[in-house]
Motif scaffolding. Structure first.
Motif, PDB file in Angstrom:
ATOM      1  N   THR A  63       0.817  -1.213   0.000  1.00 18.79           N
ATOM      2  CA  THR A  63       0.000   0.000   0.000  1.00 18.79           C
ATOM      3  C   THR A  63       0.849   1.261   0.000  1.00 18.79           C
ATOM      4  O   THR A  63       0.487   2.266  -0.612  1.00 18.79           O
ATOM      5  CB  THR A  63      -0.918   0.011   1.232  1.00 18.79           C
ATOM      6  OG1 THR A  63      -0.135  -0.167   2.410  1.00 18.79           O
ATOM      7  CG2 THR A  63      -1.955  -1.098   1.152  1.00 18.79           C
ATOM      8  N   ALA A  66       2.007   1.671  -3.555  1.00 19.43           N
ATOM      9  CA  ALA A  66       0.892   2.086  -4.396  1.00 19.43           C
ATOM     10  C   ALA A  66       0.570   3.559  -4.182  1.00 19.43           C
ATOM     11  O   ALA A  66       0.286   4.300  -5.127  1.00 19.43           O
ATOM     12  CB  ALA A  66      -0.333   1.221  -4.086  1.00 19.43           C
ATOM     13  N   ALA A  67       0.636   4.016  -2.922  1.00 14.83           N
ATOM     14  CA  ALA A  67       0.383   5.426  -2.647  1.00 14.83           C
ATOM     15  C   ALA A  67       1.436   6.313  -3.309  1.00 14.83           C
ATOM     16  O   ALA A  67       1.112   7.397  -3.827  1.00 14.83           O
ATOM     17  CB  ALA A  67       0.361   5.659  -1.142  1.00 14.83           C
ATOM     18  N   LEU A  95      -5.159  -3.829  -5.774  1.00 20.18           N
ATOM     19  CA  LEU A  95      -4.559  -2.924  -4.790  1.00 20.18           C
ATOM     20  C   LEU A  95      -4.471  -1.500  -5.329  1.00 20.18           C
ATOM     21  O   LEU A  95      -4.854  -0.540  -4.643  1.00 20.18           O
ATOM     22  CB  LEU A  95      -3.169  -3.432  -4.410  1.00 20.18           C
ATOM     23  CG  LEU A  95      -2.340  -2.535  -3.487  1.00 20.18           C
ATOM     24  CD1 LEU A  95      -3.065  -2.325  -2.167  1.00 20.18           C
ATOM     25  CD2 LEU A  95      -0.949  -3.104  -3.273  1.00 20.18           C
ATOM     26  N   THR A  98      -7.995   0.031  -5.553  1.00 16.09           N
ATOM     27  CA  THR A  98      -8.514   0.433  -4.233  1.00 16.09           C
ATOM     28  C   THR A  98      -7.843   1.707  -3.737  1.00 16.09           C
ATOM     29  O   THR A  98      -8.511   2.631  -3.240  1.00 16.09           O
ATOM     30  CB  THR A  98      -8.300  -0.698  -3.218  1.00 16.09           C
ATOM     31  OG1 THR A  98      -8.950  -1.882  -3.687  1.00 16.09           O
ATOM     32  CG2 THR A  98      -8.860  -0.318  -1.851  1.00 16.09           C
ATOM     33  N   MET A  99      -6.524   1.776  -3.866  1.00 13.97           N
ATOM     34  CA  MET A  99      -5.812   2.966  -3.425  1.00 13.97           C
ATOM     35  C   MET A  99      -6.180   4.185  -4.264  1.00 13.97           C
ATOM     36  O   MET A  99      -6.288   5.305  -3.749  1.00 13.97           O
ATOM     37  CB  MET A  99      -4.308   2.728  -3.493  1.00 13.97           C
ATOM     38  CG  MET A  99      -3.784   1.708  -2.489  1.00 13.97           C
ATOM     39  SD  MET A  99      -3.988   2.262  -0.786  1.00 13.97           S
ATOM     40  CE  MET A  99      -2.938   3.705  -0.773  1.00 13.97           C
ATOM     41  N   THR A 100      -6.402   3.971  -5.569  1.00 15.88           N
ATOM     42  CA  THR A 100      -6.796   5.091  -6.435  1.00 15.88           C
ATOM     43  C   THR A 100      -8.148   5.654  -6.026  1.00 15.88           C
ATOM     44  O   THR A 100      -8.350   6.868  -5.937  1.00 15.88           O
ATOM     45  CB  THR A 100      -6.837   4.627  -7.901  1.00 15.88           C
ATOM     46  OG1 THR A 100      -5.557   4.136  -8.279  1.00 15.88           O
ATOM     47  CG2 THR A 100      -7.220   5.772  -8.823  1.00 15.88           C
ATOM     48  N   ALA A 102      -9.522   5.385  -3.080  1.00 22.64           N
ATOM     49  CA  ALA A 102      -9.411   6.012  -1.762  1.00 22.64           C
ATOM     50  C   ALA A 102      -8.790   7.406  -1.854  1.00 22.64           C
ATOM     51  O   ALA A 102      -9.252   8.353  -1.200  1.00 22.64           O
ATOM     52  CB  ALA A 102      -8.579   5.128  -0.835  1.00 22.64           C
ATOM     53  N   MET A 103      -7.756   7.538  -2.668  1.00 25.49           N
ATOM     54  CA  MET A 103      -7.089   8.838  -2.780  1.00 25.49           C
ATOM     55  C   MET A 103      -7.872   9.805  -3.652  1.00 25.49           C
ATOM     56  O   MET A 103      -7.642  11.016  -3.599  1.00 25.49           O
ATOM     57  CB  MET A 103      -5.673   8.649  -3.322  1.00 25.49           C
ATOM     58  CG  MET A 103      -4.783   7.832  -2.397  1.00 25.49           C
ATOM     59  SD  MET A 103      -3.090   7.628  -2.988  1.00 25.49           S
ATOM     60  CE  MET A 103      -2.456   9.289  -2.784  1.00 25.49           C
TER      61      MET A 103
END
Length: 380
Positions: A63, A66-67, A95, A98-100, A102-103
């Motif tokens: 994560t 990915a961030a 992953l 999901t991170m995209t 969320a951000m």
């Protein structure tokens, strides 16, 4: 355990595009962040970021990595890159997706500080809404009590006389001493105050009428009801609330029994019986307290005191005693309702016990004020 042979993650800026290589994990976070900052500085100095992105050389990704990738490319560019990168494994694609998302979600804007007048109005509105909700619950609970009462009146075998007698003893007979003592002292105080005021007009003899009217119409029933609200309503809430916290009420329902019939009716009927008795005791004790003051301080003999007392119309006694069942019913209903509202912790039991006492006393005073206005308009 197999040693981790993944090479440290890095950015490789080539003529054919930007290559993301190695392990993009929390272990290499600081170094990767420095590379990204340096690359952004170069782009800001004239280098073109609009080029192809190659993600096929990523060995490991978590994560944190990915961030960093999303911070490097941006949310929209990251989504477009994933759509054009069939070499990504389903796990890494999930992953990054999901991170995209969320951000991409905007942060909740910081609430503006509300001025004190508006905050006061908001709190007032909330309290009024809570009060209205509480009254609706009370009306519904009263309906349940009356329904269970009518059902039990037609079925004598369901009467719980043992529980009723036990509650009468706890709520009534055990409270006679404190009610008698308190009303006796209040009667003496009322007689002292009346004598102090009436002495200036040479009318101390009317202290007898003052004590008689005040205790027959108001103080007798009001003091007994307030004492019962503090002593009995709190006990009802604590008893039923403790049963609710220990899941005993759920067990009663599982056994096919009605908690209102089993727990509420004996308590409400008991307080309906005991409050008129306590009211009568309070009237007698208050009048005796006033008689003692008149005998000691005003030189009014006991014979003279009771002779004047006989001239007081008996309807004042009836008016005071008639309010007792109404007060008793609301005290019992509020005490039991707050017990059923306990959530299951000791703190909740304490909060609802306090709430039952406050609500009961408030309701008693409100009903007494309404009754006083009604009787005054009726000329009673």
């Amino acid at each position: 355990m197999t040693p981790n042979t993944s090479q440290a993650g890095r950015l490789d800026d080539r003529p054919d595009g930007l290559h993301v290589i190695g392990a993009w994990t929390i272990t290499h976070y600081a170094r990767l962040q420095a590379q990204i900052d340096a690359f952004k500085a170069q782009v800001g100095n004239g280098h073109d970021l609009d080029r192809s992105i190659d993600l096929s050389a990523i060995e490991t990704l978590d994560t944190a990595g990915a961030a960093l990738l999303i911070d490097l490319l941006g949310v929209e560019r990251m989504a477009a890159t994933m759509a054009q990168a069939p070499e990504l494994s389903p796990a890494r694609r999930a992953l990054l997706d999901t991170m995209t998302q969320a951000m991409a979600t905007p942060l909740t804007p910081k609430s503006h500080e509300i001025s004190k007048p508006l905050a006061f109005l908001a709190q007032t509105g909330e309290r009024i809404e809570d009060f209205w909700r509480q009254q609706r619950l009370l009306l519904g609970f009263i309906g349940l009590i009356l329904s269970a009462l009518v059902t039990n009146l037609l079925r004598p075998r369901r009467w719980r006389m043992t529980a009723l007698v036990a509650q009468i003893q706890q709520t009534g007979f055990n409270a006679i001493g404190i009610v008698a003592l308190l009303t006796f002292l209040i009667g003496a105080v009322v007689a002292f105050l009346g004598a102090t005021v009436l002495q200036n007009f040479g009318a101390t003899i009317y202290t007898v009428n003052l004590v008689a009217f005040s205790f027959l119409r108001e103080f007798g029933v009001l003091l007994a009801a307030i004492l019962l609200a503090g002593r009995t309503a709190s006990a009802f809430t604590a008893q039923i609330g403790s049963m609710k916290a220990n899941e005993e009420i759920d067990a009663i329902r599982v056994l096919g029994l009605n908690p209102v019939e089993l727990l509420v009716l004996p308590r409400v009927l008991a307080i309906l019986v005991t409050l008129p008795i306590l009211t009568f005791v309070g009237m007698l004790s208050g009048i005796l307290g006033g008689a003692l003051v008149c005998l000691v301080a005003l030189d009014i003999s006991a014979l003279q005191f009771f002779t004047i007392l006989q001239e007081v119309a008996p309807h004042h006694f009836i008016v005071g005693l008639a309010k007792a069942p109404l007060f008793a019913f609301f005290i019992g209903a509020i005490g039991c309702l707050e017990g059923f509202k306990v959530s299951g912790s000791a703190q909740s039991v304490g909060e609802h016990t306090t709430s039952s006492v406050v609500q009961s006393i408030f309701m008693v005073i409100l009903l007494d004020a309404m009754a006083a206005l009604f009787f005054m308009e009726m000329g009673w």
